[in-house]
Design a protein around this motif. Structure first.
Motif, PDB file in Angstrom:
ATOM      1  N   ARG A 102     -21.313  36.590  -4.525  1.00  0.00           N
ATOM      2  CA  ARG A 102     -21.988  37.302  -5.612  1.00  0.00           C
ATOM      3  C   ARG A 102     -23.053  36.418  -6.279  1.00  0.00           C
ATOM      4  N   ALA A 103     -22.670  35.148  -6.577  1.00  0.00           N
ATOM      5  CA  ALA A 103     -23.617  34.224  -7.219  1.00  0.00           C
ATOM      6  C   ALA A 103     -24.819  33.979  -6.299  1.00  0.00           C
ATOM      7  N   TRP A 104     -24.537  33.795  -5.026  1.00  0.00           N
ATOM      8  CA  TRP A 104     -25.578  33.546  -4.027  1.00  0.00           C
ATOM      9  C   TRP A 104     -26.527  34.746  -3.940  1.00  0.00           C
ATOM     10  N   GLN A 105     -25.954  35.945  -3.915  1.00  0.00           N
ATOM     11  CA  GLN A 105     -26.783  37.157  -3.833  1.00  0.00           C
ATOM     12  C   GLN A 105     -27.676  37.299  -5.057  1.00  0.00           C
ATOM     13  N   GLU A 106     -27.154  36.879  -6.220  1.00  0.00           N
ATOM     14  CA  GLU A 106     -27.956  36.976  -7.437  1.00  0.00           C
ATOM     15  C   GLU A 106     -29.086  35.963  -7.440  1.00  0.00           C
ATOM     16  N   GLU A 107     -28.759  34.721  -7.014  1.00  0.00           N
ATOM     17  CA  GLU A 107     -29.733  33.641  -7.096  1.00  0.00           C
ATOM     18  C   GLU A 107     -30.785  33.690  -5.999  1.00  0.00           C
ATOM     19  N   SER A 108     -30.347  33.970  -4.768  1.00  0.00           N
ATOM     20  CA  SER A 108     -31.353  34.086  -3.700  1.00  0.00           C
ATOM     21  C   SER A 108     -31.000  35.223  -2.753  1.00  0.00           C
ATOM     22  N   PRO A 109     -31.346  36.424  -3.177  1.00  0.00           N
ATOM     23  CA  PRO A 109     -31.024  37.613  -2.400  1.00  0.00           C
ATOM     24  C   PRO A 109     -31.618  37.574  -0.988  1.00  0.00           C
ATOM     25  N   ALA A 110     -32.696  36.818  -0.795  1.00  0.00           N
ATOM     26  CA  ALA A 110     -33.338  36.812   0.521  1.00  0.00           C
ATOM     27  C   ALA A 110     -32.509  36.103   1.587  1.00  0.00           C
ATOM     28  N   THR A 111     -31.698  35.111   1.194  1.00  0.00           N
ATOM     29  CA  THR A 111     -30.927  34.386   2.206  1.00  0.00           C
ATOM     30  C   THR A 111     -29.426  34.651   2.129  1.00  0.00           C
ATOM     31  N   ALA A 112     -28.978  35.263   1.061  1.00  0.00           N
ATOM     32  CA  ALA A 112     -27.534  35.439   0.888  1.00  0.00           C
ATOM     33  C   ALA A 112     -26.947  36.351   1.963  1.00  0.00           C
ATOM     34  N   PRO A 113     -25.740  36.036   2.441  1.00  0.00           N
ATOM     35  CA  PRO A 113     -25.066  36.944   3.355  1.00  0.00           C
ATOM     36  C   PRO A 113     -24.859  38.298   2.665  1.00  0.00           C
ATOM     37  N   ALA A 114     -25.001  39.366   3.426  1.00  0.00           N
ATOM     38  CA  ALA A 114     -24.867  40.705   2.850  1.00  0.00           C
ATOM     39  C   ALA A 114     -23.402  41.050   2.595  1.00  0.00           C
ATOM     40  N   TRP A 115     -22.508  40.341   3.270  1.00  0.00           N
ATOM     41  CA  TRP A 115     -21.086  40.633   3.099  1.00  0.00           C
ATOM     42  C   TRP A 115     -20.258  39.388   3.404  1.00  0.00           C
ATOM     43  N   VAL A 116     -19.033  39.419   2.918  1.00  0.00           N
ATOM     44  CA  VAL A 116     -18.106  38.318   3.188  1.00  0.00           C
ATOM     45  C   VAL A 116     -16.784  38.919   3.647  1.00  0.00           C
ATOM     46  N   SER A 117     -16.174  38.306   4.653  1.00  0.00           N
ATOM     47  CA  SER A 117     -14.870  38.820   5.065  1.00  0.00           C
ATOM     48  C   SER A 117     -13.785  37.798   4.768  1.00  0.00           C
ATOM     49  N   VAL A 118     -12.650  38.319   4.352  1.00  0.00           N
ATOM     50  CA  VAL A 118     -11.534  37.507   3.889  1.00  0.00           C
ATOM     51  C   VAL A 118     -10.292  37.872   4.705  1.00  0.00           C
ATOM     52  N   ASN A 119      -9.556  36.860   5.144  1.00  0.00           N
ATOM     53  CA  ASN A 119      -8.336  37.109   5.920  1.00  0.00           C
ATOM     54  C   ASN A 119      -7.158  37.413   5.005  1.00  0.00           C
ATOM     55  N   LEU A 120      -6.405  38.416   5.364  1.00  0.00           N
ATOM     56  CA  LEU A 120      -5.190  38.730   4.609  1.00  0.00           C
ATOM     57  C   LEU A 120      -3.991  38.627   5.530  1.00  0.00           C
ATOM     58  N   SER A 121      -2.993  37.886   5.079  1.00  0.00           N
ATOM     59  CA  SER A 121      -1.771  37.756   5.844  1.00  0.00           C
ATOM     60  C   SER A 121      -0.970  39.066   5.770  1.00  0.00           C
ATOM     61  N   ALA A 122      -0.151  39.281   6.786  1.00  0.00           N
ATOM     62  CA  ALA A 122       0.638  40.513   6.903  1.00  0.00           C
ATOM     63  C   ALA A 122       1.410  40.892   5.639  1.00  0.00           C
ATOM     64  N   ILE A 123       1.969  39.887   4.990  1.00  0.00           N
ATOM     65  CA  ILE A 123       2.856  40.126   3.841  1.00  0.00           C
ATOM     66  C   ILE A 123       2.196  40.964   2.742  1.00  0.00           C
ATOM     67  N   HIS A 124       0.869  40.859   2.628  1.00  0.00           N
ATOM     68  CA  HIS A 124       0.162  41.581   1.569  1.00  0.00           C
ATOM     69  C   HIS A 124       0.390  43.080   1.609  1.00  0.00           C
ATOM     70  N   LEU A 125       0.539  43.595   2.821  1.00  0.00           N
ATOM     71  CA  LEU A 125       0.664  45.047   2.944  1.00  0.00           C
ATOM     72  C   LEU A 125       1.978  45.569   2.370  1.00  0.00           C
ATOM     73  N   ASP A 126       2.928  44.648   2.140  1.00  0.00           N
ATOM     74  CA  ASP A 126       4.195  45.056   1.524  1.00  0.00           C
ATOM     75  C   ASP A 126       4.126  45.031   0.004  1.00  0.00           C
ATOM     76  N   LEU A 127       3.051  44.469  -0.517  1.00  0.00           N
ATOM     77  CA  LEU A 127       2.965  44.329  -1.967  1.00  0.00           C
ATOM     78  C   LEU A 127       2.227  45.518  -2.567  1.00  0.00           C
ATOM     79  N   PRO A 128       2.873  46.208  -3.490  1.00  0.00           N
ATOM     80  CA  PRO A 128       2.251  47.411  -4.041  1.00  0.00           C
ATOM     81  C   PRO A 128       0.992  47.127  -4.856  1.00  0.00           C
ATOM     82  N   ASP A 129       0.808  45.849  -5.304  1.00  0.00           N
ATOM     83  CA  ASP A 129      -0.357  45.604  -6.150  1.00  0.00           C
ATOM     84  C   ASP A 129      -1.579  45.053  -5.406  1.00  0.00           C
ATOM     85  N   LEU A 130      -1.570  45.149  -4.064  1.00  0.00           N
ATOM     86  CA  LEU A 130      -2.702  44.623  -3.293  1.00  0.00           C
ATOM     87  C   LEU A 130      -4.027  45.264  -3.709  1.00  0.00           C
ATOM     88  N   THR A 131      -4.029  46.587  -3.776  1.00  0.00           N
ATOM     89  CA  THR A 131      -5.267  47.296  -4.126  1.00  0.00           C
ATOM     90  C   THR A 131      -5.745  46.903  -5.522  1.00  0.00           C
TER      91      THR A 131
END
Ligand code: C2E
Ligand code: CA
Ligand code: CA
Ligand code: CA
Length: 281
Positions: A102-131
């Motif tokens: 987000r900071a990168w996109q604000e400061e230099s929108p021309a070079t910032a990645p358009a998206w970022v992907s984050v790995n989630l371990s399996a256990i997260h899907l059992d947690l009701p507060d993930l969303t």
């Protein structure tokens, strides 16, 4: 003979004891790592083909262990998963990745990645507060939901299909995208494509290395890419390690690629310094 047996047993017991202590020690140090600020976010670029521009980035965790130096995830993620500490680690990385992009996109929108992907371990899907947690990360950092991709492996999805797809649908309603990581390494992958709402397929690097000179493997990767594209998914080839692989993938119609040849996982500042703004002509 009886004594010998007893000695052996004591030796065994001592070794068990040492192993237990060292495990507890590592567990404690890992637990404190999060609070002491020893975790590091690294970003690996994902490029768009054929132009080679950085399109997005994958967030990968590192641990700057004061005793042993920079640790790769392979050395602490298994323990983190066993103990449940992975929840805290993933949540830290999620927040840090959203904040950084987000900071990168604000400061230099021309070079910032358009998206970022984050790995989630399996256990997260059992947690009701993930969303809720993902919504919180987006709200506090201001990152737009469509700039966030959550990566889950096929093994994650292999669990209760109904629970999984409900949870993922909830996340997609926030506007974030879901990726199947290491695609092709689990079994019955096609079942997920039918039943689970996903946006991105990441073809596992085992399909990419050995691609050059192996026509059977090329046909297979081509078919996976076509299938993905037909379903309207973004398809990413992982583990691209040399120019020949990249050329071949480009010819095959691959649209996104990631791998050491295109950029190593690195601290955000380094990645940023390496990306220069294209001068408008
Ligand atoms: P992954 O999600 O499949 O991530 C890609 C891994 O492949 C990364 O290893 C990356 O450094 C490596 N890689 C990238 N390009 C190449 C290449 O061209 N050749 C080869 N041989 N390898 C390449 P890394 O960073 O060691 O992470 C390993 C695994 O640890 C990840 O595999 C992921 O499953 C897990 N992981 C990493 N960070 C996190 C995290 O924050 N949370 C969770 N839950 N898991 C994570
Ligand atoms: Ca991944
Ligand atoms: Ca992967
Ligand atoms: Ca993996």
């Amino acid at each position: 003979a009886k004594d010998l047996g007893k000695n052996r047993f004591m030796l065994f017991e001592t070794r068990m004891h040492e192993q237990l202590l060292s495990r507890l020690d590592q567990e404690n140090r890992l637990r404190e790592a999060v609070h002491r600020g020893e975790l590091r976010l690294h970003l690996q670029p994902v490029v768009a083909l054929p132009d080679g521009q950085v399109s997005g980035a994958e967030a990968l965790v590192r641990w700057q262990d004061p005793q042993r130096g920079l640790q790769q995830p392979g050395s602490f993620i298994p323990l983190a998963e066993e103990t449940g500490m992975i929840i805290e680690i993933d949540r830290w990385i999620l927040l840090e990745a959203c904040r950084t992009i987000r900071a990168w996109q604000e400061e230099s929108p021309a070079t910032a990645p358009a998206w970022v992907s984050v790995n989630l371990s399996a256990i997260h899907l059992d947690l009701p507060d993930l969303t809720d947690h993902v919504a919180y990360a987006l709200a506090t950092t201001g990152l737009s939901p469509h700039c966030l991709v959550l990566e889950l492996t096929e093994t994650v999805m292999m669990r209760d299909l109904a629970v999984t797809s409900a949870r993922l649908e909830e996340l997609r309603e926030l506007g974030v995208k879901i990726a199947i990581d290491d695609f092709g390494t689990g079994y019955s992958s096609l079942g997920y494509l039918r039943d689970i709402p996903v946006d991105v397929l990441k073809i596992d690097r085992s399909f990419i290395n050995g691609l050059v000179g192996n026509s059977r493997q090329q046909e297979l990767v081509s078919a996976i890419m076509q299938l993905g594209h037909t379903l309207g998914l973004r398809v990413v080839a992982e583990g691209v390690e040399d120019a020949d692989q990249l050329t071949l993938l480009t010819v095959m119609g691959c649209k996104f690629a990631q791998g050491y040849h295109l950029g190593r996982p690195q601290p955000p500042a380094e990645l940023r310094a390496g990306l220069t703004v294209a001068e408008p002509v």
